[in-house]
Design a protein around this motif. Structure first.
Motif, mmCIF file in Angstrom:
data_model
loop_
_atom_site.group_PDB
_atom_site.id
_atom_site.type_symbol
_atom_site.label_atom_id
_atom_site.label_comp_id
_atom_site.label_asym_id
_atom_site.label_seq_id
_atom_site.Cartn_x
_atom_site.Cartn_y
_atom_site.Cartn_z
ATOM 1 N N SER A 131 0.863 -1.184 0.000
ATOM 2 C CA SER A 131 0.000 0.000 0.000
ATOM 3 C C SER A 131 0.890 1.222 0.000
ATOM 4 O O SER A 131 2.099 1.131 0.229
ATOM 5 C CB SER A 131 -0.954 0.002 1.213
ATOM 6 N N GLY A 132 0.290 2.380 -0.263
ATOM 7 C CA GLY A 132 1.105 3.577 -0.363
ATOM 8 C C GLY A 132 0.308 4.840 -0.139
ATOM 9 O O GLY A 132 -0.924 4.834 -0.097
ATOM 10 N N VAL A 133 1.043 5.928 0.017
ATOM 11 C CA VAL A 133 0.484 7.268 0.164
ATOM 12 C C VAL A 133 0.510 7.943 -1.202
ATOM 13 O O VAL A 133 1.524 7.885 -1.904
ATOM 14 C CB VAL A 133 1.313 8.101 1.164
ATOM 15 N N ILE A 134 -0.594 8.571 -1.573
ATOM 16 C CA ILE A 134 -0.673 9.274 -2.859
ATOM 17 C C ILE A 134 -0.976 10.747 -2.610
ATOM 18 O O ILE A 134 -1.948 11.072 -1.928
ATOM 19 C CB ILE A 134 -1.767 8.680 -3.762
ATOM 20 N N ILE A 135 -0.161 11.625 -3.183
ATOM 21 C CA ILE A 135 -0.383 13.070 -3.098
ATOM 22 C C ILE A 135 -0.158 13.677 -4.483
ATOM 23 O O ILE A 135 0.878 13.452 -5.108
ATOM 24 C CB ILE A 135 0.559 13.736 -2.090
ATOM 25 N N ALA A 136 -1.147 14.426 -4.957
ATOM 26 C CA ALA A 136 -1.015 15.136 -6.227
ATOM 27 C C ALA A 136 -1.326 16.612 -6.003
ATOM 28 O O ALA A 136 -2.132 16.960 -5.136
ATOM 29 C CB ALA A 136 -1.950 14.554 -7.277
ATOM 30 N N TYR A 137 -0.690 17.440 -6.817
ATOM 31 C CA TYR A 137 -0.977 18.875 -6.799
ATOM 32 C C TYR A 137 -1.406 19.291 -8.200
ATOM 33 O O TYR A 137 -0.714 19.001 -9.188
ATOM 34 C CB TYR A 137 0.251 19.686 -6.370
ATOM 35 N N ALA A 138 -2.564 19.948 -8.289
ATOM 36 C CA ALA A 138 -3.122 20.329 -9.594
ATOM 37 C C ALA A 138 -3.511 21.802 -9.599
ATOM 38 O O ALA A 138 -3.843 22.382 -8.561
ATOM 39 C CB ALA A 138 -4.340 19.477 -9.923
ATOM 40 N N GLU A 139 -3.473 22.375 -10.780
ATOM 41 C CA GLU A 139 -3.948 23.739 -10.993
ATOM 42 C C GLU A 139 -4.854 23.762 -12.215
ATOM 43 O O GLU A 139 -4.473 23.271 -13.285
ATOM 44 C CB GLU A 139 -2.780 24.716 -11.190
ATOM 45 N N ASN A 140 -6.062 24.292 -12.023
ATOM 46 C CA ASN A 140 -7.008 24.457 -13.135
ATOM 47 C C ASN A 140 -7.229 23.170 -13.926
ATOM 48 O O ASN A 140 -7.258 23.161 -15.162
ATOM 49 C CB ASN A 140 -6.516 25.577 -14.053
ATOM 50 N N GLY A 141 -7.367 22.063 -13.205
ATOM 51 C CA GLY A 141 -7.678 20.793 -13.834
ATOM 52 C C GLY A 141 -6.499 20.017 -14.382
ATOM 53 O O GLY A 141 -6.685 18.962 -14.984
ATOM 54 N N VAL A 142 -5.289 20.492 -14.165
ATOM 55 C CA VAL A 142 -4.090 19.831 -14.685
ATOM 56 C C VAL A 142 -3.179 19.447 -13.521
ATOM 57 O O VAL A 142 -2.822 20.292 -12.693
ATOM 58 C CB VAL A 142 -3.321 20.741 -15.661
ATOM 59 N N THR A 143 -2.809 18.172 -13.456
ATOM 60 C CA THR A 143 -1.876 17.721 -12.426
ATOM 61 C C THR A 143 -0.472 18.185 -12.792
ATOM 62 O O THR A 143 0.050 17.847 -13.861
ATOM 63 C CB THR A 143 -1.890 16.190 -12.300
ATOM 64 N N LEU A 144 0.150 18.945 -11.907
ATOM 65 C CA LEU A 144 1.507 19.439 -12.143
ATOM 66 C C LEU A 144 2.563 18.639 -11.392
ATOM 67 O O LEU A 144 3.706 18.546 -11.825
ATOM 68 C CB LEU A 144 1.604 20.910 -11.745
ATOM 69 N N PHE A 145 2.169 18.080 -10.251
ATOM 70 C CA PHE A 145 3.119 17.308 -9.444
ATOM 71 C C PHE A 145 2.429 16.070 -8.890
ATOM 72 O O PHE A 145 1.277 16.132 -8.458
ATOM 73 C CB PHE A 145 3.654 18.156 -8.289
ATOM 74 N N GLY A 146 3.131 14.941 -8.941
ATOM 75 C CA GLY A 146 2.589 13.712 -8.390
ATOM 76 C C GLY A 146 3.609 13.006 -7.523
ATOM 77 O O GLY A 146 4.817 13.012 -7.827
ATOM 78 N N LEU A 147 3.118 12.397 -6.466
ATOM 79 C CA LEU A 147 3.976 11.681 -5.519
ATOM 80 C C LEU A 147 3.280 10.409 -5.060
ATOM 81 O O LEU A 147 2.096 10.427 -4.724
ATOM 82 C CB LEU A 147 4.286 12.582 -4.317
ATOM 83 N N ILE A 148 4.003 9.318 -5.057
ATOM 84 C CA ILE A 148 3.559 8.069 -4.441
ATOM 85 C C ILE A 148 4.661 7.595 -3.515
ATOM 86 O O ILE A 148 5.824 7.474 -3.941
ATOM 87 C CB ILE A 148 3.242 6.986 -5.494
ATOM 88 N N TYR A 149 4.294 7.332 -2.270
ATOM 89 C CA TYR A 149 5.292 6.882 -1.295
ATOM 90 C C TYR A 149 4.918 5.512 -0.763
ATOM 91 O O TYR A 149 3.819 5.311 -0.248
ATOM 92 C CB TYR A 149 5.406 7.880 -0.144
ATOM 93 N N ASP A 150 5.839 4.565 -0.919
ATOM 94 C CA ASP A 150 5.686 3.218 -0.377
ATOM 95 C C ASP A 150 6.512 3.144 0.903
ATOM 96 O O ASP A 150 7.738 2.992 0.848
ATOM 97 C CB ASP A 150 6.181 2.199 -1.407
ATOM 98 N N PRO A 151 5.880 3.258 2.068
ATOM 99 C CA PRO A 151 6.642 3.286 3.314
ATOM 100 C C PRO A 151 7.293 1.955 3.658
ATOM 101 O O PRO A 151 8.290 1.930 4.396
ATOM 102 C CB PRO A 151 5.588 3.677 4.359
ATOM 103 N N PHE A 152 6.786 0.858 3.122
ATOM 104 C CA PHE A 152 7.340 -0.456 3.443
ATOM 105 C C PHE A 152 8.690 -0.675 2.776
ATOM 106 O O PHE A 152 9.534 -1.401 3.300
ATOM 107 C CB PHE A 152 6.355 -1.554 3.037
ATOM 108 N N ARG A 153 8.901 -0.059 1.634
ATOM 109 C CA ARG A 153 10.185 -0.150 0.931
ATOM 110 C C ARG A 153 10.945 1.166 0.938
ATOM 111 O O ARG A 153 12.021 1.258 0.364
ATOM 112 C CB ARG A 153 9.942 -0.599 -0.530
ATOM 113 N N ASP A 154 10.364 2.168 1.558
ATOM 114 C CA ASP A 154 10.927 3.520 1.581
ATOM 115 C C ASP A 154 11.239 3.988 0.157
ATOM 116 O O ASP A 154 12.313 4.508 -0.131
ATOM 117 C CB ASP A 154 12.186 3.588 2.449
ATOM 118 N N GLU A 155 10.263 3.802 -0.730
ATOM 119 C CA GLU A 155 10.411 4.209 -2.122
ATOM 120 C C GLU A 155 9.512 5.410 -2.398
ATOM 121 O O GLU A 155 8.295 5.338 -2.193
ATOM 122 C CB GLU A 155 10.068 3.053 -3.062
#
Length: 281
Positions: A131-155
């Motif tokens: 499982s993982g943490v998902i965080i995205a940042y968007a402006e005006n309907g467009v994703t500009l930054f995406g992050l997925i963090y897998d804490p079990f593998r520290d990836e």
């Protein structure tokens, strides 16, 4: 790695957000790592009889750790960006209609954070470390930054639009597999039975033609693994924006293709997904 990160942030070909890029990325990473600590501290402690809350039936669940993870993500982001909009899975009522309305109401926000505090809650609750943490940042309907963090593998998988995709600050790309017979395909088991049926029909069609089909139970893991080349493709019906926004960008920046099943380009309102390298799409 720090020098590489600096050059990535200064790339003149990138789509620059309306606020400081360094601050967006550092805040997202801090929030994800703090949430990861919450997840790891709660891992293996879930009482399957008493600690699980069913959203809609037993196939769609939440735990107090999901809620604690989202709270720490929200607090971390809100401390730095108090005027930004926030869309977290645990703030949305269960059901397809509620999810559609949630993103429809915020899709055109000038500053929107989109969060899944634990993607793969069933895995987490059953002490399966996928499982993982998902965080995205968007402006005006467009994703500009995406992050997925897998804490079990520290990836930590990250991507800025038009700036490549990275795993722990090392650039990644989708695999080079160019035929179905050598492909590893992933799919999901969505809570909605009609959506599940669509996934199963896809598996029946693809299974004889590919190396194998896997169900890993987390869009975060499957999307990030397409991006770094561990698997060839991933498809699933009826996903939510908090499942997809970050991973879709990461795959695209890793050289892959992300569309809906009708080959329409991914947007924040896309709910069914096909994601793969460019060779077998």
């Amino acid at each position: 790695n720090k020098l590489m990160l600096k050059f990535r942030l200064l790339d003149s070909n990138s789509d620059f957000p309306s606020v400081n890029r360094d601050l967006i990325e550092s805040t997202a990473i801090k929030a994800a790592k703090l949430a990861g600590e919450v997840i790891l501290s709660g891992y293996g402690s879930i009482n399957l009889q008493n600690d699980i809350i069913s959203k809609i039936g037993s196939r769609d669940i939440v735990t107090n750790v999901d809620k604690a993870s989202q709270t720490i993500i929200y607090d971390t982001i809100n401390e730095v960006f108090p005027d930004h909009d926030f869309l977290g899975e645990e703030d949305v009522d269960p059901g397809i209609e509620a999810s559609i309305n949630a993103i429809s109401n915020k899709v055109n926000s000038s500053n929107l954070w989109i969060v899944d505090p634990i993607d793969g809650t069933t895995n987490f609750a059953h002490a399966i470390p996928l499982s993982g943490v998902i965080i995205a940042y968007a402006e005006n309907g467009v994703t500009l930054f995406g992050l997925i963090y897998d804490p079990f593998r520290d990836e930590l998988f990250t991507a800025w639009k038009n700036n490549g995709a990275y795993l722990n600050n090392n650039k990644i790309s989708c695999c080079l597999t160019n035929n179905l017979r050598d492909s590893v395909i992933c799919s999901g088991s969505p809570p909605n039975i009609k959506s599940l049926d669509a996934c199963l029909r896809g598996m029946l069609t693809l299974s004889p033609k590919v190396r194998t089909v896997r169900l890993l139970g987390s869009a975060a893991i499957m999307l990030s693994w397409v991006a770094c080349g561990r698997i060839t493709a991933y498809y699933e019906a009826d996903l939510n924006v908090w499942d997809l926004a970050a991973g879709a960008l990461i795959i695209e920046e890793a050289g892959g293709i992300v569309t809906d099943v009708h080959r329409n380009k991914f947007t924040l309102t896309t709910r069914n997904l096909v994601a793969s390298n460019k060779h077998i799409y």
